[in-house]
Enzyme design. Sequence first.
Site, PDB file in Angstrom:
ATOM      1  N   GLU A 231       0.853  -1.208   0.000  1.00 46.47           N
ATOM      2  CA  GLU A 231       0.000   0.000   0.000  1.00 46.47           C
ATOM      3  C   GLU A 231       0.881   1.247   0.000  1.00 46.47           C
ATOM      4  O   GLU A 231       0.650   2.183   0.775  1.00 46.47           O
ATOM      5  CB  GLU A 231      -0.910   0.010   1.228  1.00 46.47           C
ATOM      6  CG  GLU A 231      -1.666  -1.299   1.427  1.00 46.47           C
ATOM      7  CD  GLU A 231      -2.709  -1.260   2.545  1.00 46.47           C
ATOM      8  OE1 GLU A 231      -3.849  -1.632   2.272  1.00 46.47           O
ATOM      9  OE2 GLU A 231      -2.368  -0.859   3.664  1.00 46.47           O
TER      10      GLU A 231
ATOM     11  N   CYS B 261     -10.964   0.740   7.223  1.00 42.14           N
ATOM     12  CA  CYS B 261     -10.474   2.051   7.627  1.00 42.14           C
ATOM     13  C   CYS B 261     -11.117   3.197   6.853  1.00 42.14           C
ATOM     14  O   CYS B 261     -11.278   4.295   7.387  1.00 42.14           O
ATOM     15  CB  CYS B 261      -8.955   2.099   7.464  1.00 42.14           C
ATOM     16  SG  CYS B 261      -8.363   1.498   5.877  1.00 42.14           S
TER      17      CYS B 261
END
Lengths: 704, 704
Positions: free
Chosen positions: A342, A435
């Site tokens: 990521e 998230c």
Amino acid sequence: MLHPDVHPDPTVAHRVATRTGPAQPTPDAVATLHPLGLDDVRLDPAGLLGQWQARNAAATLPHCVAQLDRAGALDNLRRLRDRDGNGGNGNGDRDGNGGNGNGDGCGAFTGMWFSDSDVYKTLEAAAWELARPQPGTELRDFLESTVALLAQVQDADGYLNSYVMAERPDRRWQELHWSHELYCAGHLFQAAVATARVGVGNSLETVARRLADLLLDRFGPDGVEAVCGHPEVETALVELYRSTGHRPYLNLARRFVDLRGRGLLNAERFGPVYLQDHVPVRDADEVAGHAVRQLYLLAGVVDVAVETGDHSLLAAARRLWDSAYLTKTYVTGAHGSRHRDEAYGDPYELPPDRAYAETCAAVASFQWNWRMLLADGAHRYADEMERVLYNAVAGSTALDGTHFFYSNPLQLRTGHDGSDSDAPDRRMPWYACACCPPNLARLMASLQAYTASGDGHGVQLHLYAAGTVHATVHGRPVRVTVRTGYPWAGRVEVGVRAESTEPWTLALRIPGWCQDYRVEADGADVTVDDGYLRLTRDWSSGTVTLELAMPPRLVAAHPYVDAVRGCLALIRGPLVYCLEQADLPPGTRLEDVRLDPAAPLGTAEVAGGPPDAVALTVGGIVAPPGPAALYRAGTTPPTGSGARIRLSAVPYFLWGNRDPGPMRVWIPVDTDTSTGTDTSTGTDTSTGAGAVRTDRRPHPGGAG
Amino acid sequence: MLHPDVHPDPTVAHRVATRTGPAQPTPDAVATLHPLGLDDVRLDPAGLLGQWQARNAAATLPHCVAQLDRAGALDNLRRLRDRDGNGGNGNGDRDGNGGNGNGDGCGAFTGMWFSDSDVYKTLEAAAWELARPQPGTELRDFLESTVALLAQVQDADGYLNSYVMAERPDRRWQELHWSHELYCAGHLFQAAVATARVGVGNSLETVARRLADLLLDRFGPDGVEAVCGHPEVETALVELYRSTGHRPYLNLARRFVDLRGRGLLNAERFGPVYLQDHVPVRDADEVAGHAVRQLYLLAGVVDVAVETGDHSLLAAARRLWDSAYLTKTYVTGAHGSRHRDEAYGDPYELPPDRAYAETCAAVASFQWNWRMLLADGAHRYADEMERVLYNAVAGSTALDGTHFFYSNPLQLRTGHDGSDSDAPDRRMPWYACACCPPNLARLMASLQAYTASGDGHGVQLHLYAAGTVHATVHGRPVRVTVRTGYPWAGRVEVGVRAESTEPWTLALRIPGWCQDYRVEADGADVTVDDGYLRLTRDWSSGTVTLELAMPPRLVAAHPYVDAVRGCLALIRGPLVYCLEQADLPPGTRLEDVRLDPAAPLGTAEVAGGPPDAVALTVGGIVAPPGPAALYRAGTTPPTGSGARIRLSAVPYFLWGNRDPGPMRVWIPVDTDTSTGTDTSTGTDTSTGAGAVRTDRRPHPGGAG
């Protein structure tokens, strides 16, 4: 000319005191600009930002609350309350009155080990939302019951983390590279700050301070030298300091910032770069590693820098800003080029198809730039806030407000495996790693607070949105009313009322994308300074009309961005556009479409889209299918003999709201017609560009 | 004209019986071509392939043997022998005489849970190498001691897996999605087959069969329906069948192939596509998921198909070949576009910078194509073998033979983080996941067996290498001697001797990249058929000279390959070239270099490189540094006023042998000079192209 109802409210001052919003530097902070109060700005629900905020209240936030239950995040906390025995809960309170009745607390820990943070971010969003009148009591009930639950399950010493308490009670603080314990604590602090500032769920601040005090004991000046694998606690501790006035929290934040980059984290699995632990912040000159972690860290770095007057730290933040926005940011404002880790990639490594472009990174970029803007007052930060908000952030959410992208690619090919959970072709209601949705909810619930600022001597409008701004200038209240169809139209009508006749300066941002504008300043003294139009006069009553020329334009990437060589993006105003398969004639493959850069650009309605939404049209060519060979001798692609076509592009943030299918932001240019024509100042079909006063300025960091 | 020493050996027949090499279909198999014996082909160590094989023997293989000790892979097995108690070893043999004395077996399991496979692949490489005379006894000692160790530690029931036996003895066969148990078993079988075929370490076949028989019990027709998360056992079981004649092994391989794609694997973590468990092989039309797994599976699919006469399975393999080589293969022959999941991407998703391009996938592609070539006899498979061998496979290994790339990118940018363990800028001596080096060792040790074939009626030369080929045609021995500087030069001199005067056909492959060639056929009847020049005559004594025109050429990718739009690759013969920072003038940034496609291409020596190695030269332009902005309005990049430069490109397989630095295969074309000139038939500076007979053929799957 102003519409007669621009000033519906005859009262300039709306109230004496105002509550504060997110990222609220203290009066002692190094700051060029100051945020206005949370209640000082109201977004008109008729405007796009107001629509987004209203949708967040009506759809996204209730959805998040419901999903916390469905996904088990609340049960993870309830289980601590309901379980037999004394494993970690020293409060002795087991009557369960904090629960909402949806879960019995049975079963094993569910979901990600940092699922507490989903709860905290949703609490924060609820707090900001509760600053406005609510149609029912559900949101307040959620907030109050959850705050009560947290108070119940918090350990006697202040510790609070449902995963560690339930699953690894002997490993507290032992695996900070991985555990997200301080990350979760940070989101608790931010939620607590929000409740305190809004004046709801006040006991959450007590919970937060008990945990924060535990952190001081363990990690403070006499404690362990450690940092968290996932930054977040740094900015949160500064905010907690701002909210409580307790300076040790600020000192601990500074300590965490200064200890980073010294190899304190176990980097065996991901390497130190992933964790931003490879170089001290003050020495860093390149954003790197996990993008959200890097950006959260930088928000904290600015917070520490401005509150401690640490100019070398602020200089590091500016240097890292250059790295991020001159070499590692997508044209949508998104960050993170690699699915693996990521993470940021190398400079100029910006593949549109494999853009990770995590929604949380977009939110974090917005938050970091707001902090930089307050510190420096420079337009480039507001430009980036606008770009990321209208494209990467907005594009993450479906029109219904309850489906979300986690990653936000700039291209989906024909043949893409849409079932790939790593890169789905449609927005999902929730994610195993959840998230993003609550991060969107907390941003949107407090969005108004980011649109304008004050500096004691005037008011600055950064993001144009229909609505009303109250501020105090020279100690006296002023009111600024904005009427605009922005970003669909470039006309911004501003009405000003002030109680005093003392001259002051209204600053209007000229967006980095804007090359021509006209202003009717109603007799004000006009200067242009660092991207802001500064209008000075006695504003006891005045009106300003700003006309931002908003022609569709073609934008190219830096030649080092190999992944989009030979392509152009369509942009209008702050909005990046994209082609979708749904807008092509049947049988036309998106990958065969070429852009004719010499063809005129136009605007149109978005077929079946939201009212006011503007589509772009441009000439193109459907290249004939070439030979199947993957590689062939020769120097030029087969082209030129394809069928001419009129292409229709939709705003990127609206993509994927029809049937899933191929999409692309960067459109290959037909090489036969690429004659170098610069159409960036081509015919503007939406504003009267002919009468526009030209004031071209280079914006090195802006999107053209 | 032939060099006088082309036929140094006057004896046509070298011996009566020959040992067999890897991938040896039975006489009953569906096969167009048949491999020659392991001893039938000898590579001249003066030729490039011979050099590679010799380097493998002298450097790579001893390095692998040493690293197995250093990394703990052998200790993982020794520990089973040396530990107290009876945990799993039912042989009762604990005297330790199988050990090599380098490890005491103390400590915990080390490294990857599939480290046994590193041992097995090294054993396989040693076996192939032991078919040739050795300078010492080290290799044989390694093989024999390791085989003895394996026999000692194998469980009474035949089970053998050091990780599961030591760490998870109660989880045998329970976590096949993850455990690599059958994968390791497969590599054991392949090692055993190699030892049996070469006639060394014969007890390894006993070990292998005991384990294989255990598999039959558990997973056979009356057993559990299951497959392994990492394919490999399928091809290995077929080879074990071929070596032993025990048909149940073949049936089990077929069963594993047929059970795949039925959701038998726990795909919770990676999803079924990663594991090729999302669709039955017969229904699949796209290569997908983890690239090495996909390619190993396909090798097994072909092996099963040809041994069972299963034409539908073979058709599936051909269909998947089209998917792989028409949409998902790098110009270097490499596979795997994504670091995340080490996986194939979508069709045409082929980023040069983030190419994963795992070395093992390149080896697997070579092995799969060899099987396809034997089955179908079509040149496209040999073209791919050649492409992947000379570029992706060869590029993985440093000149010293002891440093390796795991992933093989086609571009490293200025500013690349070379310390990134996921994408280092230099070859490493070993990897935590050490699959690649021993895979290279086993391929290189048996390389000669892949260069030529027979079909009973003639001999086919697929990969041109200086050396000697023995075969049996119409029951009588023939000998073919090849003298060539290939791939540096396109001249191939072939001398033929046969004991019989009965005419037969010598087939010489015309590589897919070759557009012009000349042949002096010494009176043979010449036909051209599917990429092969077929020369028929009485070959009791004859010579052929094939002159493959080898001009440097520019190659473009399919327009759907977005990542290299506007770029060209430099290729000569089978070799892909690249630019390296080391060859640029000081101060010139590689990313500023543009190719002038109209400039003449030339050849040169590789400065400081291996003798005979050919560099390419081409005209270029150093674009002036443009504005720093990442995005800007306008339609064309700033160009045209840069400094002209003569660029020198080195073979891709030689990159990274100097100081680490930026590299790129795909070179952006200067748009001012991109006038569409097709230079693929431009001046050839290395062969007498003027006299070349033109015979252009399209090769849809070839590299132009």
